[in-house]
Design a protein around this motif. Structure first.
Motif, short mmCIF file in Angstrom:
data_model
loop_
_atom_site.label_atom_id
_atom_site.label_comp_id
_atom_site.label_asym_id
_atom_site.label_seq_id
_atom_site.Cartn_x
_atom_site.Cartn_y
_atom_site.Cartn_z
N CYS A 44 13.79 20.82 21.06
CA CYS A 44 13.41 20.36 19.71
C CYS A 44 14.46 20.74 18.68
O CYS A 44 14.79 19.95 17.80
N ASN A 53 12.68 7.78 12.51
CA ASN A 53 11.83 6.73 13.08
C ASN A 53 12.63 5.64 13.80
O ASN A 53 12.07 4.75 14.42
N HIS A 90 13.89 6.49 19.47
CA HIS A 90 12.77 6.45 20.41
C HIS A 90 13.17 7.21 21.67
O HIS A 90 14.23 6.98 22.22
N VAL A 110 5.96 17.44 22.75
CA VAL A 110 5.91 16.05 22.36
C VAL A 110 5.27 15.89 20.97
O VAL A 110 5.68 15.05 20.17
N THR A 111 4.32 16.74 20.67
CA THR A 111 3.68 16.70 19.35
C THR A 111 4.69 17.10 18.28
O THR A 111 4.77 16.47 17.23
N SER A 140 7.01 14.21 17.70
CA SER A 140 6.47 13.09 16.94
C SER A 140 6.21 13.48 15.49
O SER A 140 6.23 12.63 14.61
N THR A 141 6.03 14.78 15.23
CA THR A 141 5.91 15.22 13.84
C THR A 141 7.20 14.98 13.06
O THR A 141 7.19 14.74 11.86
N GLU A 162 9.76 8.46 17.76
CA GLU A 162 8.72 7.83 18.59
C GLU A 162 8.87 8.21 20.06
O GLU A 162 9.98 8.33 20.56
N LEU A 163 7.73 8.35 20.72
CA LEU A 163 7.76 8.60 22.17
C LEU A 163 7.26 7.37 22.91
O LEU A 163 6.21 6.83 22.57
N HIS A 164 8.03 6.95 23.90
CA HIS A 164 7.66 5.78 24.69
C HIS A 164 7.47 6.18 26.14
O HIS A 164 8.23 7.00 26.66
N PRO A 202 0.86 11.67 21.70
CA PRO A 202 1.27 10.77 20.61
C PRO A 202 2.27 9.72 21.10
O PRO A 202 3.42 9.71 20.69
N LYS A 235 3.83 5.97 21.39
CA LYS A 235 3.89 4.79 20.52
C LYS A 235 4.07 3.49 21.28
O LYS A 235 3.82 2.42 20.75
#
Ligand code: C2E
Ligand code: CA
Ligand code: CA
Length: 372
Positions: free
Chosen positions: A216, A231, A234, A253-254, A257-258, A262-264, A282, A284
Motif C-alpha cells: 500500500c 481513479n 485499476h 484491498v479495502t 479502494s479507500t 479500483e479493484l477488478h 470492494p 468494481k
C-alpha cells in the motif's frame, strides 16, 4: 515414522520438518512406495495434543540408489527434488525421482538467476491492450502486460516466467516496476494525446504483492510521484489471491479502494472463490475469463453461463469485461447480452508504446478502424 519402517531401516530427522528414511534390502512388501503409502495412511489419523486434534500430511520424495550415485549428498539432493515435485502436485503426495526432474529444477534455478539479471539490466517492456466499450467501440482503458526481452532467447511471454517470479519472490520487484512504468506512461500520453486523459490503466497484481506489507505504501508513493489520478488506476487480482488469506486480503484491498483505486476481479469464473466475496470485497469490475468466451457460441450452456455472469454483474452494479474476444459473432452476441466492455484480438492485440501512439493518432472507434 519408525512404526512404518522395519528395524533394519534408518529413520532420521534432517532438521525442521524434514525426515529421511533409508530402506535397505527391501522386498515387495516393504518397497519404498508401500512404505510411503503406509506413512501417508498413518499420518491421516489425528494426533491429539492436550484437547486439540491435529491432522498432518507429508510430501514424500523417493529416490532409488544406483551406481551413478557416489555420494550420500547426491542421493539426498535428488530425494529433495522429488519431494518438491510431490509438494507441487498437492498435499500428501509422493513422487519417485527421475533424471528429467533434475533437469526441470535446474532450468528453474537458471531462470531465476536470469530474472535477477533482467531486473538489474532493465530487460522488461510493457505492452498495452485496449479495453473497449462494446456498444460504441470507444477506447476506455488499457491493460499493461509485461514482456521479457531476453538478450539471447528473444521475447519471453509472461506465462513462461511470471510463475517462477512468483515462486521466488522476484515478482515483488518486477510488479513494482510494472506499476510504476504503467502509471508513468499514461501520464506521458496525457501530455501528447488529449483522448488519453479519458483512459484508465489496468495493472495485474500478484497475490504475493497483495500479501506484502509494503504494497500500500508503494502504491501511495507511486500515485504521488507520477501524479496519476487514483481513479484511473485499476488493479486486477484473481479470485485465488482472495482465497489465499481472506481476512488479510480484505484489509489490504479495502485500504487500496479507500485511495480511490479500483479493484477488478481477473479470470472470473476460473478460481476457487465464492460469489459471496463479491459482496464483501470492494470489487468494481469482473473480467470474464477467455475460456468462457471461447464457449460462448455453444448454443446451450456457454451462452447461459456468460449471460448469467453479465446479468449478475449488472445487477450488482459492477463493470464487466469480456476477455479474449476473437470473432465478430462473439462480439455481436456479447452486445446482445448487455456486456459493457471487452478486450481481445478482435479489437486489438497488446501493443508496445510506439504502436499504441499510432492508434491514438488514428481515431477513436477500434472496430471501425479494423473494418477499414
Ligand atoms: P491476463 O491478465 O488474463 O491477461 C490477458 C492475456 O490474454 C494476455 O496474455 C493477452 O495477450 C491475452 N489475450 C487478450 N486477448 C486475447 C485474444 O483475443 N486471444 C488470445 N488467445 N489471447 C488474448 P499475456 O500478455 O501473455 O499475459 C498472460 C498472463 O500473464 C496474464 O493473463 C497475467 O495473468 C500475467 N501477466 C502479464 N503481465 C503481468 C504483470 O505485469 N504482472 C503480473 N503479476 N502478471 C502479469
Ligand atoms: Ca489481467
Ligand atoms: Ca484475465
Amino acid at each position: 515414522l519408525q512404526s512404518c519402517a522395519r528395524k533394519v531401516d534408518t529413520v532420521a530427522r534432517l532438521g525442521g520438518d524434514e525426515f529421511v528414511i533409508l530402506l535397505e534390502n527391501f522386498d515387495n512388501s516393504n518397497n519404498p512406495v508401500i512404505v510411503a503409502q503406509r506413512i501417508s495412511e498413518e499420518l491421516l489419523k489425528p494426533s491429539q495434543v492436550l484437547r486439540t486434534k491435529f491432522y498432518l500430511t507429508a510430501s514424500i520424495g523417493i529416490v532409488y540408489n544406483n551406481p551413478v550415485y557416489t555420494t550420500a549428498n547426491a542421493l539426498l539432493r535428488d530425494a529433495d527434488i522429488a519431494m518438491y515435485q510431490a509438494k507441487d502436485a498437492g498435499r500428501a503426495k509422493y513422487e519417485i525421482f527421475d533424471s528429467q526432474m533434475g533437469q526441470e529444477v535446474k532450468e528453474r534455478i537458471e531462470m531465476e538467476r536470469e530474472l535477477v539479471q533482467a531486473i538489474q539490466n532493465n530487460n522488461f517492456r510493457l505492452t498495452y491492450q485496449p479495453i473497449v466499450s462494446l456498444q460504441t467501440g470507444e477506447l476506455i482503458s488499457l491493460e499493461a502486460l509485461i514482456r521479457w526481452h531476453h538478450p539471447q532467447r528473444g521475447i519471453i511471454q509472461p506465462d513462461d516466467f511470471i510463475p517462477i517470479a512468483e515462486e521466488s519472490g522476484l515478482i515483488l520487484e518486477i510488479g513494482n516496476w510494472v506499476l510504476e512504468e504503467a502509471c508513468k506512461q499514461i501520464k506521458i500520453w496525457d501530455q501528447s494525446f488529449p483522448q488519453a486523459k479519458q483512459l484508465s490503466m489496468s495493472v495485474n497484481i500478484s497475490g504475493k504483492q497483495i500479501a506484502s506489507p509494503d504494497f500500500c505504501n508503494f502504491l501511495i508513493r507511486t500515485l504521488q510521484e507520477t501524479n496519476l489520478e487514483a481513479n484511473r488506476l485499476h488493479l486486477e487480482i484473481t479470485e485465488n489471491t482472495i482465497v489465499e488469506d481472506v481476512e488479510q486480503t480484505l484489509l489490504t484491498v479495502t485500504e487500496i479502494s479507500t485511495l480511490g483505486v479500483e479493484l477488478h476481479l481477473d479470470d472470473f469464473g476460473t478460481g476457487y472463490s465464492s460469489i459471496a466475496y463479491l459482496h464483501r470485497f470492494p470489487i468494481k469490475a469482473l473480467k470474464i475469463d477467455k475460456s468462457f468466451i471461447d464457449r460462448l457460441l455453444d448454443k446451450n450452456k456457454g451462452q447461459a453461463l456468460v449471460g448469467g455472469i453479465i446479468h449478475l454483474a449488472n445487477l450488482l452494479d459492477l463493470d464487466v469485461v469480456a476477455e479474449g474476444i476473437e470473432y465478430s459473432d462473439q462480439l455481436a452476441l456479447l452486445k446482445e447480452l448487455k456486456c459493457g466492455l471487452g478486450q481481445g484480438f478482435y479489437a486489438a492485440k497488446p501493443m508496445y508504446k510506439e504502436d499504441m501512439e499510432l492508434l491514438f493518432s488514428n481515431g477513436k472507434n477500434i472496430f471501425e478502424r479494423n473494418k477499414g
